[in-house]
Design a protein around this motif. Sequence first.
Motif, mmCIF file in Angstrom:
data_model
loop_
_atom_site.group_PDB
_atom_site.id
_atom_site.type_symbol
_atom_site.label_atom_id
_atom_site.label_comp_id
_atom_site.label_asym_id
_atom_site.label_seq_id
_atom_site.Cartn_x
_atom_site.Cartn_y
_atom_site.Cartn_z
ATOM 1 N N GLY A 1 18.025 -7.688 -3.255
ATOM 2 C CA GLY A 1 18.720 -8.962 -3.108
ATOM 3 C C GLY A 1 19.782 -9.008 -2.036
ATOM 4 O O GLY A 1 20.460 -10.035 -1.880
ATOM 5 N N THR A 2 19.950 -7.939 -1.290
ATOM 6 C CA THR A 2 20.978 -7.912 -0.245
ATOM 7 C C THR A 2 20.622 -8.882 0.880
ATOM 8 O O THR A 2 19.488 -8.880 1.368
ATOM 9 C CB THR A 2 21.089 -6.492 0.349
ATOM 10 O OG1 THR A 2 21.431 -5.590 -0.694
ATOM 11 C CG2 THR A 2 22.143 -6.435 1.445
ATOM 12 N N PRO A 3 21.576 -9.691 1.332
ATOM 13 C CA PRO A 3 21.294 -10.547 2.488
ATOM 14 C C PRO A 3 21.230 -9.735 3.775
ATOM 15 O O PRO A 3 21.985 -8.787 3.964
ATOM 16 C CB PRO A 3 22.480 -11.519 2.505
ATOM 17 C CG PRO A 3 23.571 -10.841 1.769
ATOM 18 C CD PRO A 3 22.912 -9.943 0.754
ATOM 19 N N VAL A 4 20.302 -10.090 4.635
ATOM 20 C CA VAL A 4 20.191 -9.502 5.977
ATOM 21 C C VAL A 4 20.069 -10.658 6.956
ATOM 22 O O VAL A 4 19.217 -11.532 6.799
ATOM 23 C CB VAL A 4 18.961 -8.578 6.089
ATOM 24 C CG1 VAL A 4 18.814 -8.072 7.526
ATOM 25 C CG2 VAL A 4 19.069 -7.411 5.118
ATOM 26 N N TRP A 5 20.923 -10.656 7.961
ATOM 27 C CA TRP A 5 20.969 -11.745 8.927
ATOM 28 C C TRP A 5 20.044 -11.457 10.107
ATOM 29 O O TRP A 5 19.872 -10.300 10.510
ATOM 30 C CB TRP A 5 22.387 -11.956 9.433
ATOM 31 C CG TRP A 5 23.329 -12.547 8.438
ATOM 32 C CD1 TRP A 5 23.717 -13.861 8.355
ATOM 33 C CD2 TRP A 5 24.052 -11.873 7.399
ATOM 34 N NE1 TRP A 5 24.612 -14.035 7.316
ATOM 35 C CE2 TRP A 5 24.845 -12.835 6.714
ATOM 36 C CE3 TRP A 5 24.109 -10.538 6.974
ATOM 37 C CZ2 TRP A 5 25.677 -12.503 5.654
ATOM 38 C CZ3 TRP A 5 24.927 -10.195 5.901
ATOM 39 C CH2 TRP A 5 25.698 -11.180 5.250
#
Length: 359
Positions: free
Chosen positions: A118-122
């Motif tokens: 669930g970690t956001p990655v841009w």
Amino acid sequence: MYKEIEAKVLGISFEDHSIQKLVTDNGSNKAILYKQFTPRAEIGNLILINTTATELKLGTGGWDIVRSHIHSDYWQSNECRGHIMKARYTPIQHSVLAVEAQESDYHQHFKGSFSLTGTPVWLAELHSMVPLFYYVLQEFNPGLKCCVIFDDQASLPLTMSDQLRKLEEQMHFYSISVGQAFGAQYEAITVASALQFATQVLKAEIILISVGPGVVGTGTRYGFTGMAQSHWSHTVSALNGKPIWIPRMSFADKRKRHNGISHHTLTPLCEFTFKPAILPIPYLQNHERQNVIDQLKSYQSQTSHHICFADDDCVSTVVEQVVKKSMLPIQTMGRKYEDDPVFFCAVAEALRVGLQLAE
């Protein structure tokens, strides 16, 4: 087309452990020498310079590239115990120590699968978004570790970037080059393993995927390097992360395909991305907002992406502070913040939304 000339080194305008910036004669004027595969030059040396890009008036900042010395003796750069070749089967192929390789101290970390949970990655199409992203991050949340993964869709030697050299002096900044790109603090083979390394080894709290300087576009529907964003997005999704697209936006660009929200964002996101992604949109004036809504409606998406329009301006003040404090000018396509504020605010808003998700 390929063009090279013989020139004499008249001066050295800059030098560090990775590059020299040379003043030359014979119409070249200025050239970059990469120490990784070319011995350093002295004033008076005769060198061969690749002038192809400047001859074609392409966006290299006017820099030619030193290919070799004339009448040079046998030379070998500092030894590397890695065996992964970059720029393979070209005259500048050279080995690096990839973090995944068997001879790497980190090899054991890659024997199993991993999840971003669930970690956001841009995702950032343009290199000019990278310094802005990092400096805004440090204003929003000082001390967070930020790792940027550089894919090979633009400049292969990352040491060409003055901005990146400054960023690597920062305590909380890390970089990984993947594919055929090289010259970051760490080398990796794929975006997936770079994400694993950034998460499990570097313990990066913020991860951005981008490119070096010099993206390619042809004014066509699919012929531009930003198409790689869909691949990045799928990799993040496959690892159970949350891909956050930084939209390329402008109301100063006179080219229709880049005005409002660029088709370099819309085409790969809507037509080629099959897993849901997040697209934050900064605060806009009513007519600007309607223009972007109309652009989004004109595309038939492969899946339901999460489009987040900002109802308030939460970022412009921070962006203005960052632009003033930056050690090097932050520009995009030659435009400053005051020329094209929405481009800068789009980067900051995407970061702000992602930070909220991370919390």
